[in-house]
Scaffold this active site. Structure first.
Site, PDB file in Angstrom:
ATOM      1  N   ASN A 166      44.863  54.248  43.526  1.00  0.00           N
ATOM      2  CA  ASN A 166      44.034  53.099  43.898  1.00  0.00           C
ATOM      3  C   ASN A 166      43.602  52.325  42.668  1.00  0.00           C
ATOM      4  OD1 ASN A 166      40.845  53.016  43.446  1.00  0.00           O
ATOM      5  ND2 ASN A 166      41.478  55.172  43.488  1.00  0.00           N
TER       6      ASN A 166
ATOM      7  N   CYS B 299      34.976  53.267  32.293  1.00  0.00           N
ATOM      8  CA  CYS B 299      35.117  51.811  32.315  1.00  0.00           C
ATOM      9  C   CYS B 299      35.522  51.275  30.940  1.00  0.00           C
ATOM     10  CB  CYS B 299      33.802  51.166  32.734  1.00  0.00           C
ATOM     11  SG  CYS B 299      33.320  51.592  34.395  1.00  0.00           S
TER      12      CYS B 299
END
Length: 303
Positions: free
Chosen positions: A69, A131
């Site tokens: 994903n 991130c």
């Protein structure tokens, strides 16, 4: 019946089963299916300082033993999570919730964590350092011990609740990063986040996912996750939350024997929304089968 309760960073859980961030929304969506108070807790959808639309579609690709994903942290931003999502959650979930936080700078992490730390419903802050660091060339904070430690220190400076740093497996030395986070004041470590993968459509000769690559999760990554949980649990003295390919009560116990205090369930929720409920219901029987009286007592049982 065996004792399912565990203690995670000073907070008692009725059982160690925790739906992972990104697979359980903000909780109330699943509350329409069953009483989510059966869960130990859950980690809500990754939340950033500002709203994010996410990556272009297609975002998901199926693959053997799992899925890929690249949703891209789609979320309404921390202010709307506090004003809209948490009040809806409060109506159906009466336990402390784990707030999952993402950011693109140290300042982002600190700001979002400070705001969520003030919310009564939040029990732990799970800080995702996978991130990209926008001030560091786009590399993940979680690929560098120094960068991960910097985020940890910044968050700890503005919060009072337990801070659990969520690590990426896409590194060569997971232990050094975990130890750097512990030294910087982390109250716990959670791992692993998704691995990096891709698929190619043979008809179009192009990547299936618009983002080319994405996070690979599902049963295929369980042995890698178990290995990393074991390595980190044996290197740090703070609690470890294990995840990665967990889909059964047996997997939960295996993770705990490797050193996990609690266990998150991710991709399995997207295949069967009742997975966590079924795992919790199955745990007592599996404990009896393997002569386990208390889950708290088996943590790190391979040592």
């Amino acid at each position: 019946m065996g004792k399912l309760n565990v203690n995670l960073c000073g907070i008692e859980l009725s059982n160690p089963v925790i739906p992972a961030s990104g697979t359980f929304g903000y909780g109330y969506e699943y509350a329409e299916l069953y009483d989510i108070n059966q869960l130990g807790t859950f980690s809500f959808k990754g939340t950033t300082k500002d709203p994010r639309f996410g990556n272009p579609t297609p975002r998901i690709a199926e693959c053997t033993g799992g899925m890929i994903n690249a949703v891209g942290l789609q979320n309404p931003g921390v202010e709307k999570v506090i004003s809209e999502e948490l009040p809806k959650l409060k109506k159906c979930f009466h336990k402390p919730v784990m707030a999952n936080v993402s950011g693109f700078s140290v300042e982002d992490y600190a700001c979002t964590c400070r705001l969520l730390d003030q919310q009564e419903q939040v029990g732990w802050l799970e800080v995702n350092v996978s991130c990209p660091n926008v001030h560091g060339g786009g590399m993940s904070f979680g690929t560098s011990p120094a960068a991960a430690a910097e985020v940890t220190r910044a968050v700890k400076a503005v919060t009072t609740k337990p801070v659990i740093i969520k690590l990426s497996p896409n590194v060569t030395d997971i232990v050094s990063i975990a130890k750097a986070c512990e030294d910087a004041g982390a109250d716990g470590i959670s791992l692993i986040n998704t691995m990096l993968g891709m698929r190619i459509d043979l008809r179009t000769k192009k990547p299936v996912i618009a983002n080319t690559m994405g996070g690979f999760s599902g049963p295929a990554i369980f042995p890698v996750a178990l290995r990393m949980v074991y390595q980190v649990a044996n290197a740090v003295s703070i609690p470890v939350v294990g995840m990665g390919g967990v889909s059964s009560a047996e997997d939960v116990i295996e993770m705990m024997l490797a050193g996990a205090t609690a266990v998150e369930v991710g991709a399995a929720n997207l295949i069967n929304p009742y997975t966590c409920q079924e795992i919790i219901e199955a745990l007592p029987g599996v404990m009896d089968k393997y002569n386990i009286e208390s889950l708290q007592q088996i943590i790190g049982g391979t040592k």
